[in-house]
Design a protein around this motif. Structure first.
Motif, PDB file in Angstrom:
ATOM      1  N   GLU A  24     -15.340  -1.077   1.551  1.00 58.54           N
ATOM      2  CA  GLU A  24     -14.994   0.207   0.819  1.00 58.54           C
ATOM      3  C   GLU A  24     -13.181  -0.292   0.180  1.00 58.54           C
ATOM      4  O   GLU A  24     -12.037  -0.671   1.059  1.00 58.54           O
ATOM      5  CB  GLU A  24     -14.440   1.174   1.870  1.00 58.54           C
ATOM      6  CG  GLU A  24     -16.308   1.699   2.292  1.00 58.54           C
ATOM      7  CD  GLU A  24     -16.920   2.253   1.106  1.00 58.54           C
ATOM      8  OE1 GLU A  24     -16.716   2.411   0.667  1.00 58.54           O
ATOM      9  OE2 GLU A  24     -17.525   1.458   1.578  1.00 58.54           O
ATOM     10  N   PRO A  25     -12.880  -0.362  -1.747  1.00 54.50           N
ATOM     11  CA  PRO A  25     -12.155  -0.925  -1.879  1.00 54.50           C
ATOM     12  C   PRO A  25     -11.264   0.168  -2.122  1.00 54.50           C
ATOM     13  O   PRO A  25      -9.706   0.108  -1.524  1.00 54.50           O
ATOM     14  CB  PRO A  25     -12.162  -0.650  -3.400  1.00 54.50           C
ATOM     15  CG  PRO A  25     -13.668  -0.365  -3.152  1.00 54.50           C
ATOM     16  CD  PRO A  25     -14.566  -0.275  -1.915  1.00 54.50           C
ATOM     17  N   ASP A  26     -11.195   1.322  -1.312  1.00 56.85           N
ATOM     18  CA  ASP A  26     -10.152   2.410  -0.954  1.00 56.85           C
ATOM     19  C   ASP A  26      -9.676   2.274   0.934  1.00 56.85           C
ATOM     20  O   ASP A  26      -9.363   3.289   0.536  1.00 56.85           O
ATOM     21  CB  ASP A  26     -10.759   3.833  -1.245  1.00 56.85           C
ATOM     22  CG  ASP A  26     -10.011   4.294  -2.237  1.00 56.85           C
ATOM     23  OD1 ASP A  26      -9.758   2.981  -3.443  1.00 56.85           O
ATOM     24  OD2 ASP A  26     -10.919   4.907  -3.193  1.00 56.85           O
ATOM     25  N   ASP A  27      -9.752   1.543   1.492  1.00 58.89           N
ATOM     26  CA  ASP A  27      -9.857   1.286   2.973  1.00 58.89           C
ATOM     27  C   ASP A  27      -8.504   1.428   3.524  1.00 58.89           C
ATOM     28  O   ASP A  27      -8.278   1.700   4.106  1.00 58.89           O
ATOM     29  CB  ASP A  27     -10.795   0.171   3.337  1.00 58.89           C
ATOM     30  CG  ASP A  27     -11.694   0.627   4.306  1.00 58.89           C
ATOM     31  OD1 ASP A  27     -12.332   1.149   3.489  1.00 58.89           O
ATOM     32  OD2 ASP A  27     -12.615  -1.197   5.084  1.00 58.89           O
ATOM     33  N   TRP A  28      -7.588   0.799   2.706  1.00 62.42           N
ATOM     34  CA  TRP A  28      -6.210   0.610   2.803  1.00 62.42           C
ATOM     35  C   TRP A  28      -5.655   2.596   2.844  1.00 62.42           C
ATOM     36  O   TRP A  28      -4.199   2.239   3.709  1.00 62.42           O
ATOM     37  CB  TRP A  28      -5.687   0.014   1.942  1.00 62.42           C
ATOM     38  CG  TRP A  28      -5.698   0.368   0.432  1.00 62.42           C
ATOM     39  CD1 TRP A  28      -6.401   0.153  -0.467  1.00 62.42           C
ATOM     40  CD2 TRP A  28      -4.831   0.975  -0.861  1.00 62.42           C
ATOM     41  NE1 TRP A  28      -6.443   0.655  -1.710  1.00 62.42           N
ATOM     42  CE2 TRP A  28      -5.020   1.316  -1.957  1.00 62.42           C
ATOM     43  CE3 TRP A  28      -3.629   2.178   0.039  1.00 62.42           C
ATOM     44  CZ2 TRP A  28      -5.008   2.635  -2.762  1.00 62.42           C
ATOM     45  CZ3 TRP A  28      -3.356   3.244  -1.121  1.00 62.42           C
ATOM     46  CH2 TRP A  28      -4.062   2.720  -2.432  1.00 62.42           C
ATOM     47  N   LYS A  29      -6.342   3.461   2.310  1.00 66.39           N
ATOM     48  CA  LYS A  29      -5.563   4.464   1.733  1.00 66.39           C
ATOM     49  C   LYS A  29      -5.360   5.134   4.016  1.00 66.39           C
ATOM     50  O   LYS A  29      -4.238   6.190   3.057  1.00 66.39           O
ATOM     51  CB  LYS A  29      -6.325   5.091   0.713  1.00 66.39           C
ATOM     52  CG  LYS A  29      -6.348   4.984  -0.835  1.00 66.39           C
ATOM     53  CD  LYS A  29      -6.477   5.611  -1.335  1.00 66.39           C
ATOM     54  CE  LYS A  29      -6.856   5.082  -2.439  1.00 66.39           C
ATOM     55  NZ  LYS A  29      -7.257   6.140  -3.634  1.00 66.39           N
ATOM     56  N   LYS A  46      -1.283   6.555   4.847  1.00 71.56           N
ATOM     57  CA  LYS A  46      -1.311   7.444   5.262  1.00 71.56           C
ATOM     58  C   LYS A  46      -0.754   7.905   7.120  1.00 71.56           C
ATOM     59  O   LYS A  46      -0.347   8.753   7.053  1.00 71.56           O
ATOM     60  CB  LYS A  46      -2.690   8.717   5.400  1.00 71.56           C
ATOM     61  CG  LYS A  46      -2.905   9.825   5.795  1.00 71.56           C
ATOM     62  CD  LYS A  46      -3.889  10.346   4.926  1.00 71.56           C
ATOM     63  CE  LYS A  46      -4.201  11.825   6.233  1.00 71.56           C
ATOM     64  NZ  LYS A  46      -5.584  11.489   6.213  1.00 71.56           N
ATOM     65  N   THR A  72     -12.577  -5.810   1.085  1.00 73.93           N
ATOM     66  CA  THR A  72     -12.718  -4.727   2.068  1.00 73.93           C
ATOM     67  C   THR A  72     -14.374  -4.143   1.423  1.00 73.93           C
ATOM     68  O   THR A  72     -13.963  -4.211   0.181  1.00 73.93           O
ATOM     69  CB  THR A  72     -11.498  -3.874   2.536  1.00 73.93           C
ATOM     70  OG1 THR A  72     -11.299  -3.738   1.505  1.00 73.93           O
ATOM     71  CG2 THR A  72     -10.828  -4.772   3.445  1.00 73.93           C
ATOM     72  N   LEU A 103      -1.722  -2.325  -4.037  1.00 75.84           N
ATOM     73  CA  LEU A 103      -3.342  -1.810  -4.540  1.00 75.84           C
ATOM     74  C   LEU A 103      -3.016  -0.752  -4.601  1.00 75.84           C
ATOM     75  O   LEU A 103      -3.867   0.170  -5.145  1.00 75.84           O
ATOM     76  CB  LEU A 103      -3.856  -1.615  -2.599  1.00 75.84           C
ATOM     77  CG  LEU A 103      -4.313  -3.096  -2.498  1.00 75.84           C
ATOM     78  CD1 LEU A 103      -3.315  -4.254  -2.048  1.00 75.84           C
ATOM     79  CD2 LEU A 103      -5.106  -3.011  -0.789  1.00 75.84           C
ATOM     80  N   VAL A 104      -1.563  -0.007  -4.757  1.00 76.21           N
ATOM     81  CA  VAL A 104      -1.168   1.521  -5.996  1.00 76.21           C
ATOM     82  C   VAL A 104      -0.961   0.976  -7.215  1.00 76.21           C
ATOM     83  O   VAL A 104      -1.888   1.282  -7.765  1.00 76.21           O
ATOM     84  CB  VAL A 104       0.328   1.565  -4.921  1.00 76.21           C
ATOM     85  CG1 VAL A 104       0.178   2.985  -5.319  1.00 76.21           C
ATOM     86  CG2 VAL A 104       0.274   1.693  -3.434  1.00 76.21           C
ATOM     87  N   ILE A 106       0.831  -1.366  -0.259  1.00 72.45           N
ATOM     88  CA  ILE A 106      -0.097   0.000  -0.579  1.00 72.45           C
ATOM     89  C   ILE A 106       0.983   0.910   0.003  1.00 72.45           C
ATOM     90  O   ILE A 106       0.229   2.270   0.165  1.00 72.45           O
ATOM     91  CB  ILE A 106      -0.812   0.107   0.824  1.00 72.45           C
ATOM     92  CG1 ILE A 106      -0.462  -0.660   2.472  1.00 72.45           C
ATOM     93  CG2 ILE A 106      -2.219  -1.228   0.936  1.00 72.45           C
ATOM     94  CD1 ILE A 106      -1.107   0.080   3.935  1.00 72.45           C
ATOM     95  N   LYS A 119       3.624   3.459  -2.601  1.00 69.50           N
ATOM     96  CA  LYS A 119       3.696   3.644  -3.335  1.00 69.50           C
ATOM     97  C   LYS A 119       5.850   2.597  -3.845  1.00 69.50           C
ATOM     98  O   LYS A 119       5.699   2.745  -5.074  1.00 69.50           O
ATOM     99  CB  LYS A 119       3.712   4.600  -4.823  1.00 69.50           C
ATOM    100  CG  LYS A 119       5.894   5.826  -3.347  1.00 69.50           C
ATOM    101  CD  LYS A 119       4.795   7.134  -4.484  1.00 69.50           C
ATOM    102  CE  LYS A 119       5.834   8.306  -3.910  1.00 69.50           C
ATOM    103  NZ  LYS A 119       6.383   8.309  -3.082  1.00 69.50           N
TER     104      LYS A 119
END
Ligand code: HPA
Length: 234
Positions: A163-168, A172, A161, A206-207, A94, A96
């Protein structure tokens, strides 16, 4: 015999590698261990003991996810007195700067797990690796020129998950990768006063959306196996 592992006391070494995939346990036994003996096949979750560099070591499948590794780690610590447990698994990047096939050592494992939420009554425990195993693994990997990445990871309860963007959110706050087991392994090692470490190979990002094939997941990623074995018998 414990409920889920068909081994006698003494069949399992003090140091155990823990892949999620039972066929990865067989792969390690077939390719890295000398005189490997299979001690369990309950539910097709395979376990082997052999020697590596002349020292006894075991490799035990755990299945996927916190509830599954919880069963095997509890039985290994409680019934077989395992002292060192080193997870070898895959994780999704997660971050870059962390690419597929990179090695990641989990210094700590955040979690959204209902298991720890329940265990600690809503308090936030910080599942943490054994510093001594982490330092040993780091020294071994660096001496081979493998440049492992070290930092917090996330052990999620769900692969898919809500929400597909939960990892963000985790990204962070500095987390490097997501997998599904280390938080429980670290928590149980702490409970029983044992040592644990999670060594991961990045299987997908996931990135960027890149991924590796399931065959590659099962049969390659040998650098993490070598680091884990050398750390286990150090
Ligand atoms: N999510 C959770 N676990 C994983 C992943 C992932 O994307 N990749 C490998 N293990």
């Amino acid at each position: 015999m414990s409920i889920h592992i068909a081994a006698k006391k003494g069949d399992i070494a003090d140091a155990v590698l823990l892949p999620g995939d039972p066929l990865r346990a067989k792969f390690v036994a077939d390719n890295f261990l000398k005189d490997a003996v299979q001690y369990t096949n309950v539910r097709n979750i395979l376990g082997y003991t052999g020697t590596y560099n002349g020292k006894k070591v075991s490799v035990q499948g755990t299945g996927m996810g916190i509830p599954s590794i919880s069963i095997y780690a509890n039985e290994l610590f409680r019934e077989y007195d395992v002292k060192r447990a080193i997870r070898i698994g895959t994780a999704g990047s997660i971050n870059k700067d962390i690419k597929i096939r990179d090695l990641v050592f989990a210094m700590s494992a955040c979690t959204d797990s209902g298991v720890n939420n329940h265990r600690f009554g809503g308090r936030n425990y910080a599942p943490t690796a054994s510093f001594s195993l982490l330092k040993t693994a780091w020294d071994i990997a660096v001496s081979k020129g493998w440049e492992p990445k070290v930092g917090p990871i996330v052990s999620e309860d769900t692969f898919y998950t809500e929400e597909p963007d939960d990892w963000k959110l985790w990204a962070k706050y500095g987390c490097l990768a997501v997998e599904m087991e280390s938080a429980e392994l670290y928590t149980l090692a702490a409970k029983y006063g044992r040592e644990a470490l999670g060594i991961m190979t990045i299987s997908d990002s996931l990135v960027t959306g890149e991924s590796t094939s399931s065959e590659e997941r099962q049969n390659t990623f040998t650098r993490m196996m070598e680091v884990a074995l050398e750390t286990a018998v150090s």
